[in-house]
Design a protein around this motif. Structure first.
Motif, PDB file in Angstrom:
ATOM      1  N   ALA A  52       0.765  -1.130   0.217  1.00  0.00           N
ATOM      2  CA  ALA A  52      -0.076   0.135   0.082  1.00  0.00           C
ATOM      3  C   ALA A  52       0.991   1.247  -0.121  1.00  0.00           C
ATOM      4  N   VAL A  53       2.203   1.127   0.370  1.00  0.00           N
ATOM      5  CA  VAL A  53       3.029   2.310   0.600  1.00  0.00           C
ATOM      6  C   VAL A  53       3.448   2.743  -0.937  1.00  0.00           C
ATOM      7  N   GLY A  54       3.517   1.688  -1.791  1.00  0.00           N
ATOM      8  CA  GLY A  54       3.993   2.160  -3.096  1.00  0.00           C
ATOM      9  C   GLY A  54       4.425   0.917  -3.820  1.00  0.00           C
ATOM     10  N   ASP A  55       5.287   1.105  -4.993  1.00  0.00           N
ATOM     11  CA  ASP A  55       6.151   0.281  -5.512  1.00  0.00           C
ATOM     12  C   ASP A  55       7.321  -0.142  -4.910  1.00  0.00           C
ATOM     13  N   SER A  56       8.049  -1.083  -5.447  1.00  0.00           N
ATOM     14  CA  SER A  56       9.277  -1.683  -4.745  1.00  0.00           C
ATOM     15  C   SER A  56      10.454  -0.636  -4.293  1.00  0.00           C
ATOM     16  N   PRO A  57      10.567   0.143  -5.331  1.00  0.00           N
ATOM     17  CA  PRO A  57      11.660   1.330  -4.964  1.00  0.00           C
ATOM     18  C   PRO A  57      11.239   2.401  -3.925  1.00  0.00           C
ATOM     19  N   ALA A  58       9.986   2.471  -3.903  1.00  0.00           N
ATOM     20  CA  ALA A  58       9.177   3.387  -2.768  1.00  0.00           C
ATOM     21  C   ALA A  58       9.300   2.830  -1.474  1.00  0.00           C
ATOM     22  N   ARG A  59       8.906   1.267  -1.437  1.00  0.00           N
ATOM     23  CA  ARG A  59       8.887   0.577  -0.169  1.00  0.00           C
ATOM     24  C   ARG A  59      10.460   0.589   0.490  1.00  0.00           C
ATOM     25  N   ASN A  60      11.262   0.271  -0.509  1.00  0.00           N
ATOM     26  CA  ASN A  60      12.725   0.000   0.044  1.00  0.00           C
ATOM     27  C   ASN A  60      13.244   1.488   0.484  1.00  0.00           C
ATOM     28  N   ARG A  61      12.696   2.583  -0.311  1.00  0.00           N
ATOM     29  CA  ARG A  61      13.550   4.011   0.112  1.00  0.00           C
ATOM     30  C   ARG A  61      12.820   4.219   1.700  1.00  0.00           C
ATOM     31  N   ARG A  86       5.146   0.492  11.438  1.00  0.00           N
ATOM     32  CA  ARG A  86       4.864   0.297  10.245  1.00  0.00           C
ATOM     33  C   ARG A  86       4.580   1.161   9.458  1.00  0.00           C
ATOM     34  N   ALA A  87       5.073   1.465   8.408  1.00  0.00           N
ATOM     35  CA  ALA A  87       4.784   2.636   7.485  1.00  0.00           C
ATOM     36  C   ALA A  87       3.500   2.718   6.797  1.00  0.00           C
ATOM     37  N   ASN A  88       2.819   4.056   6.972  1.00  0.00           N
ATOM     38  CA  ASN A  88       1.480   4.213   6.262  1.00  0.00           C
ATOM     39  C   ASN A  88       1.812   4.592   4.807  1.00  0.00           C
ATOM     40  N   PRO A  89       0.639   4.619   3.946  1.00  0.00           N
ATOM     41  CA  PRO A  89       0.830   4.903   2.591  1.00  0.00           C
ATOM     42  C   PRO A  89       1.651   6.229   2.430  1.00  0.00           C
ATOM     43  N   ALA A  90       1.249   7.216   3.216  1.00  0.00           N
ATOM     44  CA  ALA A  90       1.428   8.544   3.151  1.00  0.00           C
ATOM     45  C   ALA A  90       3.199   8.565   3.291  1.00  0.00           C
TER      46      ALA A  90
END
Length: 117
Positions: A52-61, A86-90
């Motif tokens: 939900a946070v984003g694609d793979s590069p966004a999650r890894n960042r 836990r990271a939220n989508p924002a």
């Protein structure tokens, strides 16, 4: 990078912290803090960054930023602490400073509650 002894990797450790710990949240992150009954050498931290946070590069960042932020904040946690962040989508669109501010606020609330009788 977090020291190896401070990394939480087992599913049961994550579940124990989430189910048995205290929770505090902000717009970007939610954290669960539990105290382990066994004596520990160092606090252990785990991260949950879902799709939900984003694609793979966004999650890894986001995960890298959270790990880097936690490295300097480990000293504020008791040795027997088990912390799940836990990271939220924002969080994917947040700046490093915004992420740090939310993390500090959440940790401050959890540690204050953990120290209270």
């Amino acid at each position: 990078m977090l020291p190896v002894r401070s990394r939480m990797r087992r599913r049961r450790d994550f579940e124990a912290a989430v189910r048995g710990g205290r929770r505090a949240g902000r717009r970007l992150v939610v954290a669960h803090l539990a105290r382990d009954v066994e004596p520990a050498v160092a606090p252990r931290v785990g991260f949950v960054v879902s799709r939900a946070v984003g694609d793979s590069p966004a999650r890894n960042r986001v995960r890298r930023r959270l790990r880097h932020l936690m490295r300097d904040r480990l000293v504020a946690l008791p040795a027997e602490a088990r912390l799940v962040i836990r990271a939220n989508p924002a969080a994917a669109l947040a700046t490093y400073r915004e992420l740090a501010a939310d993390l500090d606020a959440v940790l401050g609330r959890l540690v204050a509650r953990a120290d209270a009788p």
